[in-house]
Scaffold this motif. Structure first.
Motif, PDB file in Angstrom:
ATOM      1  N   PHE A   1       0.823  -1.198   0.000  1.00  0.00           N
ATOM      2  CA  PHE A   1       0.000   0.000   0.000  1.00  0.00           C
ATOM      3  C   PHE A   1       0.861   1.254   0.000  1.00  0.00           C
ATOM      4  O   PHE A   1       0.617   2.201  -0.746  1.00  0.00           O
ATOM      5  CB  PHE A   1      -0.926   0.025   1.219  1.00  0.00           C
ATOM      6  CG  PHE A   1      -1.824   1.216   1.223  1.00  0.00           C
ATOM      7  CD1 PHE A   1      -1.474   2.379   1.892  1.00  0.00           C
ATOM      8  CD2 PHE A   1      -3.015   1.197   0.532  1.00  0.00           C
ATOM      9  CE1 PHE A   1      -2.298   3.486   1.865  1.00  0.00           C
ATOM     10  CE2 PHE A   1      -3.848   2.294   0.506  1.00  0.00           C
ATOM     11  CZ  PHE A   1      -3.487   3.442   1.176  1.00  0.00           C
TER      12      PHE A   1
ATOM     13  N   PRO B   1       3.427   2.409  -3.551  1.00  0.00           N
ATOM     14  CA  PRO B   1       3.091   3.192  -4.741  1.00  0.00           C
ATOM     15  C   PRO B   1       2.684   4.630  -4.449  1.00  0.00           C
ATOM     16  O   PRO B   1       2.437   5.359  -5.390  1.00  0.00           O
ATOM     17  CB  PRO B   1       1.895   2.431  -5.334  1.00  0.00           C
ATOM     18  CG  PRO B   1       1.693   1.231  -4.520  1.00  0.00           C
ATOM     19  CD  PRO B   1       2.405   1.407  -3.257  1.00  0.00           C
ATOM     20  N   ILE B   2       2.619   5.013  -3.171  1.00  0.00           N
ATOM     21  CA  ILE B   2       2.205   6.390  -2.912  1.00  0.00           C
ATOM     22  C   ILE B   2       3.243   7.322  -3.493  1.00  0.00           C
ATOM     23  O   ILE B   2       4.408   7.262  -3.131  1.00  0.00           O
ATOM     24  CB  ILE B   2       2.049   6.662  -1.405  1.00  0.00           C
ATOM     25  CG1 ILE B   2       0.884   5.867  -0.856  1.00  0.00           C
ATOM     26  CG2 ILE B   2       1.817   8.135  -1.151  1.00  0.00           C
ATOM     27  CD1 ILE B   2       0.602   6.133   0.594  1.00  0.00           C
ATOM     28  N   PRO B   3       2.840   8.183  -4.389  1.00  0.00           N
ATOM     29  CA  PRO B   3       3.826   9.046  -5.033  1.00  0.00           C
ATOM     30  C   PRO B   3       4.399  10.000  -4.010  1.00  0.00           C
ATOM     31  O   PRO B   3       3.676  10.551  -3.190  1.00  0.00           O
ATOM     32  CB  PRO B   3       3.001   9.822  -6.070  1.00  0.00           C
ATOM     33  CG  PRO B   3       1.640   9.287  -6.019  1.00  0.00           C
ATOM     34  CD  PRO B   3       1.472   8.469  -4.810  1.00  0.00           C
ATOM     35  N   SER B   4       5.703  10.181  -4.071  1.00  0.00           N
ATOM     36  CA  SER B   4       6.341  11.043  -3.092  1.00  0.00           C
ATOM     37  C   SER B   4       5.819  12.471  -3.187  1.00  0.00           C
ATOM     38  O   SER B   4       5.878  13.218  -2.217  1.00  0.00           O
ATOM     39  CB  SER B   4       7.854  11.010  -3.255  1.00  0.00           C
ATOM     40  OG  SER B   4       8.186  10.523  -4.519  1.00  0.00           O
ATOM     41  N   VAL B   5       5.304  12.850  -4.367  1.00  0.00           N
ATOM     42  CA  VAL B   5       4.796  14.213  -4.481  1.00  0.00           C
ATOM     43  C   VAL B   5       3.622  14.446  -3.555  1.00  0.00           C
ATOM     44  O   VAL B   5       3.362  15.572  -3.148  1.00  0.00           O
ATOM     45  CB  VAL B   5       4.346  14.551  -5.917  1.00  0.00           C
ATOM     46  CG1 VAL B   5       5.541  14.710  -6.807  1.00  0.00           C
ATOM     47  CG2 VAL B   5       3.414  13.510  -6.439  1.00  0.00           C
ATOM     48  N   ALA B   6       2.913  13.337  -3.209  1.00  0.00           N
ATOM     49  CA  ALA B   6       1.797  13.503  -2.298  1.00  0.00           C
ATOM     50  C   ALA B   6       2.284  13.982  -0.943  1.00  0.00           C
ATOM     51  O   ALA B   6       1.524  14.567  -0.180  1.00  0.00           O
ATOM     52  CB  ALA B   6       1.049  12.190  -2.150  1.00  0.00           C
TER      53      ALA B   6
ATOM     54  N   PRO C   1       3.011  18.516   0.417  1.00  0.00           N
ATOM     55  CA  PRO C   1       2.347  19.408   1.376  1.00  0.00           C
ATOM     56  C   PRO C   1       2.763  19.093   2.815  1.00  0.00           C
ATOM     57  O   PRO C   1       2.997  20.011   3.594  1.00  0.00           O
ATOM     58  CB  PRO C   1       0.860  19.108   1.163  1.00  0.00           C
ATOM     59  CG  PRO C   1       0.767  18.557  -0.195  1.00  0.00           C
ATOM     60  CD  PRO C   1       2.029  17.834  -0.447  1.00  0.00           C
ATOM     61  N   LEU C   2       2.865  17.810   3.124  1.00  0.00           N
ATOM     62  CA  LEU C   2       3.257  17.438   4.484  1.00  0.00           C
ATOM     63  C   LEU C   2       4.657  17.947   4.797  1.00  0.00           C
ATOM     64  O   LEU C   2       4.909  18.502   5.865  1.00  0.00           O
ATOM     65  CB  LEU C   2       3.214  15.908   4.639  1.00  0.00           C
ATOM     66  CG  LEU C   2       3.678  15.388   5.995  1.00  0.00           C
ATOM     67  CD1 LEU C   2       2.738  15.890   7.075  1.00  0.00           C
ATOM     68  CD2 LEU C   2       3.716  13.875   5.999  1.00  0.00           C
TER      69      LEU C   2
ATOM     70  N   VAL D   1       6.254  20.418   3.499  1.00  0.00           N
ATOM     71  CA  VAL D   1       6.256  21.867   3.663  1.00  0.00           C
ATOM     72  C   VAL D   1       5.727  22.246   5.042  1.00  0.00           C
ATOM     73  O   VAL D   1       6.271  23.102   5.716  1.00  0.00           O
ATOM     74  CB  VAL D   1       5.392  22.522   2.565  1.00  0.00           C
ATOM     75  CG1 VAL D   1       5.162  23.983   2.877  1.00  0.00           C
ATOM     76  CG2 VAL D   1       6.048  22.372   1.223  1.00  0.00           C
ATOM     77  N   LEU D   2       4.660  21.564   5.446  1.00  0.00           N
ATOM     78  CA  LEU D   2       4.072  21.899   6.732  1.00  0.00           C
ATOM     79  C   LEU D   2       5.014  21.592   7.884  1.00  0.00           C
ATOM     80  O   LEU D   2       5.082  22.327   8.858  1.00  0.00           O
ATOM     81  CB  LEU D   2       2.768  21.106   6.919  1.00  0.00           C
ATOM     82  CG  LEU D   2       1.671  21.424   5.929  1.00  0.00           C
ATOM     83  CD1 LEU D   2       0.470  20.551   6.181  1.00  0.00           C
ATOM     84  CD2 LEU D   2       1.291  22.883   6.029  1.00  0.00           C
TER      85      LEU D   2
ATOM     86  N   THR E   1      13.633  17.722  -7.375  1.00  0.00           N
ATOM     87  CA  THR E   1      12.190  17.997  -7.408  1.00  0.00           C
ATOM     88  C   THR E   1      11.733  18.729  -6.157  1.00  0.00           C
ATOM     89  O   THR E   1      11.013  19.720  -6.240  1.00  0.00           O
ATOM     90  CB  THR E   1      11.392  16.684  -7.511  1.00  0.00           C
ATOM     91  OG1 THR E   1      11.814  15.989  -8.665  1.00  0.00           O
ATOM     92  CG2 THR E   1       9.916  16.957  -7.582  1.00  0.00           C
TER      93      THR E   1
ATOM     94  N   VAL F   1      10.009  22.423  -6.169  1.00  0.00           N
ATOM     95  CA  VAL F   1       8.630  22.699  -5.795  1.00  0.00           C
ATOM     96  C   VAL F   1       8.531  23.438  -4.464  1.00  0.00           C
ATOM     97  O   VAL F   1       7.715  24.322  -4.298  1.00  0.00           O
ATOM     98  CB  VAL F   1       7.819  21.390  -5.716  1.00  0.00           C
ATOM     99  CG1 VAL F   1       6.408  21.672  -5.310  1.00  0.00           C
ATOM    100  CG2 VAL F   1       7.846  20.682  -7.051  1.00  0.00           C
ATOM    101  N   ILE F   2       9.373  23.062  -3.515  1.00  0.00           N
ATOM    102  CA  ILE F   2       9.280  23.661  -2.193  1.00  0.00           C
ATOM    103  C   ILE F   2      10.126  24.916  -2.085  1.00  0.00           C
ATOM    104  O   ILE F   2       9.763  25.873  -1.428  1.00  0.00           O
ATOM    105  CB  ILE F   2       9.741  22.662  -1.114  1.00  0.00           C
ATOM    106  CG1 ILE F   2       8.853  21.437  -1.136  1.00  0.00           C
ATOM    107  CG2 ILE F   2       9.741  23.286   0.242  1.00  0.00           C
ATOM    108  CD1 ILE F   2       9.299  20.372  -0.189  1.00  0.00           C
TER     109      ILE F   2
END
Lengths: 283, 258, 324
Positions: free
Chosen positions: A124, A127-132, A135-136, A138-139, A219, A223-224
């Motif tokens: 599970f 496969p979660i893309p690291s881009v997801a 936001p975390l 950054v926070l 990346t 982005v950040i």
């Protein structure tokens, strides 16, 4: 009899071992010349396209312009600091991912109960893309190094873990039984049976993780905005400095190629004893 | 019956435990950016209605499929070509390695300069990023076909097309499938990233929108959905892989136990 | 076998030492200086703070200011709230949105404002030279690029169209980075684009012309962006906030009076081409925040439906005083 050699590699390795033969040398020379020719062709195309007006100069500056800006950058302290930051994030992230991946992979791989228990979770989370996670990140860490690291470690860890699990799984049952009949403890088994079998897989994992780590580091910075090559690229974009953008992209590509070559060389070194045992099909 | 229960228990045990830990540790969270799991789950149910799934998630998945298919077709075709001729491979290898090392998010603004701003751009971005593992693994797969078999096929006077169809493609297929699997994860990442630019719908776009408008529980629910989709796609891939490569898995199993 | 073990350990050790040995974040501080981190975007608008640092306006007040560039409000606001940054820079509409969502922020100083001069502002709506669009009301129903949806760009553009007598309700706004807008315009992917410097000068260089000065149309002397901090910091360390505000105000005034030095300092933190640097229109940096323009932006935003409820301007800016 195998149909192919099963190596989860992602590109060809030049002939290994048995070096020094005349044929091998001239073949390698020819390969190198062709490779350089290919690069030269690319540079020529990029030079001509904007000049002939096929592509507007605004979108694709000619090679000469890109190279000029690139040479300029090489003289700038800021540039080298950014490259250093990128490599630092890459190195730290990779180190953490490799150590964690090997440890966790070994433990899970050796204990069948653990493997069964964690299989679904790994499937599970992997496969979660690291881009997801951006936001975390950054926070939690804003634009510090640590937010870059979060992304780098997360993506690279899975590369290593998966390979280590394959490796542990691939242990020759006869060898495992032999070790057990000699009453080697867990540590002995790991050292003499599991580790050598898993080592090629670990090295593959390290190589894959090395590429992924660099891509994620840049990346994340892009982005950040954390310091590094990616941040420079973002700045060039914000300032509409297109030749600089391309020059920095070239640097990113070159870095990736260099890292890949270093990883490949390290892999060959570490596995020198092993490759002569495996059936490698050099061509 | 007990076997099924046991397997289900093993599969769900750890995830449930982790979810429980998440739930408990964030239950009283005051942090604006890390809301309690309960709030996130509620937002999940409220946000991702059938309508929204159709309006946002479906276009994303469609673009993903198109980009992935494009990368697959072009990647395998080119890979077969390049892998079969040593001089082509030597010529193109540095160039391909170079392009492969460029982080895809960097390529998006550049691709935008050429490919415009709507669906085409996103599909191109996904394809351009996902093609590399497919291409390079196909080349590797073609290269490592057993020499003996190639010679045998030549002795039997199999033409190049027949050789391709009956020897090279099946022999290289495990490697090709490896490449396709890596390409799937890259495609998902690029699907999200391509929607961070010039977009008006899509899963990635929605997550960023939520983040920008400080709809934090909704943002988290989107991230969860993204993870779920990634998981489902990889399961789907595995099912297909097991069917297509059943012969190969069986062969490896036999080798290992011999 | 042992060699490979050693080799791997050596590599790991090398990587880890590279990690530990490279930290250069800690600077020795002289007595009485506080290091403050300010989250900014590397754009023209924040030139005054860079200039002010150069001129020592901050050091004079015991502040060692370190600029950290984020990629937009999305990275800066969370940074300020979590305490990563002491202060941040953001456009007014973004802050209003944050305020309606209960994010605890407080504005401390003005950031940048429109020049209020039609024909010479630092942002505007451009179209291709051959475009049939001539006035703002022609933008109705067209594709207009902005850098962030549901933010200051689209709200002010709609106001431009409204003021010119057009119907803004079916303008199709498309989000893309400013840097991509000139190219997209030329290719016809979009009909018009709201750009700010330096992309404005780049677009004009490619032949584009300006059809709407949306900052000017939205409100007189529009305050576009401001510096802000977290409510927590404002409450716990009002002295620090006061010193920062003073230093910023001094920097803003200086920047207004010395445009050439502004163009020079831009070279230090952006990659803007020299030709563009010389051609650009610089924004205005007034010391006072134009409260009325903030209220207008709130009103426009509500009309366009980007706020879930009415923003509480008093909470963000502090209560209105007679001087405002």
């Amino acid at each position: 009899m195998t149909v192919t050699t099963n190596r989860p590699a992602d590109t060809g390795d030049p002939a290994v071992g048995g070096a020094g033969s005349r044929v091998g040398d001239s073949r390698r020379l020819r390969g190198a010349v062709l490779g350089v020719t290919g690069l030269a062709m690319l540079m020529l195309v990029v030079e001509l396209l904007p000049h002939t007006g096929v592509v507007h100069e605004q979108y694709l500056p000619p090679t000469s312009r890109i190279l000029a800006v690139l040479v300029d950058q090489l003289g700038s302290v800021e540039f080298w600091v950014a490259v250093g930051e990128t490599l630092r994030a890459w190195a730290i992230g990779l180190a953490i991912a490799v150590v964690a991946g090997v440890l966790v992979g070994m433990v899970i791989g050796l204990v069948p109960a653990l493997r069964a228990l964690t299989a679904s979770t790994i499937e599970f989370l992997r496969p979660i893309p690291s881009v997801a996670l951006i936001p975390l990140a950054v926070l939690l860490y804003g634009t510090e190094l640590r937010s870059t690291l979060l992304l780098v470690v997360y993506a690279s860890f899975w590369q290593v873990l998966v390979q280590v699990l394959y490796g542990v799984q691939d242990v020759d049952p006869v060898a495992a039984d032999t070790a057990r009949s000699y009453r080697l403890g867990v540590w002995g088994r790991v050292r003499y049976v599991v580790w050598p079998t898993a080592l090629p897989y670990v090295m593959t994992g390290v190589r894959l993780a090395a590429s992924v780590a660099l891509v994620l580091a840049i990346t994340a910075q892009l982005v950040i905005g954390s310091p590094g090559l990616g941040a420079l690229i973002a700045r060039a974009q914000a300032s509409n400095a297109i030749p600089l953008l391309y020059a920095l992209v070239v640097v990113a590509g070159v870095l990736g190629v260099v890292i890949n070559l270093v990883a490949r060389a390290a892999e060959r070194r570490v596995l020198a004893w092993h490759i002569s045992v495996r059936r490698e099909v050099p061509r | 019956m007990r076997g099924v229960l046991r397997r289900a228990g093993l599969a769900l045990g750890l995830p449930i435990a982790l979810l429980a830990v998440w739930w408990i540790s964030t239950e009283d969270s005051q942090n604006f950016y890390l809301p309690p799991l309960r709030t996130i789950l509620r937002a999940f149910v409220e946000t991702w209605t059938l309508d929204r799934l159709r309006a946002d998630v479906a276009p994303s998945l469609a673009r993903l499929a198109a980009g992935y298919a494009l990368a697959g077709i072009v990647g395998v075709t080119l890979g077969l070509l390049i892998g079969s001729f040593r001089w082509i491979r030597a010529l193109l290898e540095p160039v391909l390695e170079f392009f492969r090392a460029i982080p895809p998010p960097v390529l998006v603004p550049i691709i935008m300069l050429f490919a415009g701003i709507d669906h085409t751009m996103k599909i191109v971005v996904i394809a351009v990023g996902a093609i590399w593992p497919i291409l390079l693994n196909t080349v590797e797969g073609v290269r490592s076909v057993d020499e003996v078999l190639v010679d045998t096929s030549r002795a039997f006077r199999l033409g190049p097309v027949a050789r391709l169809r009956y020897l090279i493609v099946p022999a290289a297929s495990p490697q090709i499938v490896t490449g396709l699997r890596q390409a799937l994860s890259i495609s998902i990442i690029l699907m999200v990233i391509s929607e961070m630019f010039a977009s008006s719908n899509g899963l990635g776009f929605t997550i960023i929108e939520f983040q920008r408008s400080y709809a934090i529980p909704e943002m988290w629910s989107g991230i969860l959905l993204l993870g779920l989709i990634g998981f489902l796609l990889s399961v789907l891939f595995r099912v297909v892989e097991n069917r297509v490569l059943a012969w190969y898995h069986g062969l490896r199993r036999a080798q290992r136990s011999s | 076998m042992r060699r490979s073990f050693v080799a791997l350990t050596a590599i790991a050790a090398l990587l880890l030492t590279a990690a530990c040995g490279g930290s250069s974040d800690d600077e020795p501080q002289s007595e009485g200086t506080t290091t403050i981190k300010v989250g900014v975007i590397p754009i023209v608008d924040v030139a005054p703070i860079y200039l002010g640092k150069e001129k020592g306006f901050f050091a004079r007040r015991g502040l060692n200011v370190v600029m950290e560039s984020g990629q937009g409000g999305a990275a800066i606001v969370p940074g300020v709230v979590s305490g990563q940054f002491h202060f941040g820079f953001s456009n007014v509409t973004s802050l209003l949105i944050a305020q309606t969502k209960g994010v605890p922020l407080k504005v401390v100083a003005n950031g940048v404002a429109s020049t209020n001069r039609v024909g010479a502002d630092f942002g505007g709506v451009v179209v291709k030279k051959e475009s049939p669009i001539r006035t703002p009301k022609d933008l109705a129903g067209k594709k207009v690029a902005v850098n962030t949806l549901k933010n200051i760009g689209d709200t002010t553009v709609r106001e431009s169209v409204r003021k010119d007598g057009g119907d803004p309700s079916n303008i199709k706004f498309i989000e893309m980075p400013f840097a991509n807008m000139p190219a997209a315009l030329q290719k016809g992917d979009i009909d018009a684009a709201w750009v700010v410097e330096p992309s404005l000068s780049v677009a004009k260089d490619m032949g584009a012309r300006v059809v709407a000065w949306n900052f000017v149309d939205a409100a007189p002397s529009l305050t576009v962006a401001v510096y802000f901090t977290s409510e927590k910091l404002a409450k716990e360390n009002p002295e620090l906030v006061r010193k920062f505000t003073e230093a910023i105000n001094e920097s803003l005034a200086y920047a207004n009076a010395h445009p050439d030095e502004v163009r020079d300092v831009l070279k230090t933190y952006t990659d803007i081409d020299q030709v563009i640097l010389d051609a650009m229109t610089l924004p205005l940096w007034p010391v006072e925040i134009n409260r009325e323009s903030v209220e207008t932006l709130a009103r426009l935003g509500q009309a366009d439906g980007i706020f879930s409820k009415a923003p509480d301007i008093d909470q963000l800016l502090g209560p209105a005083t007679d001087s405002q």
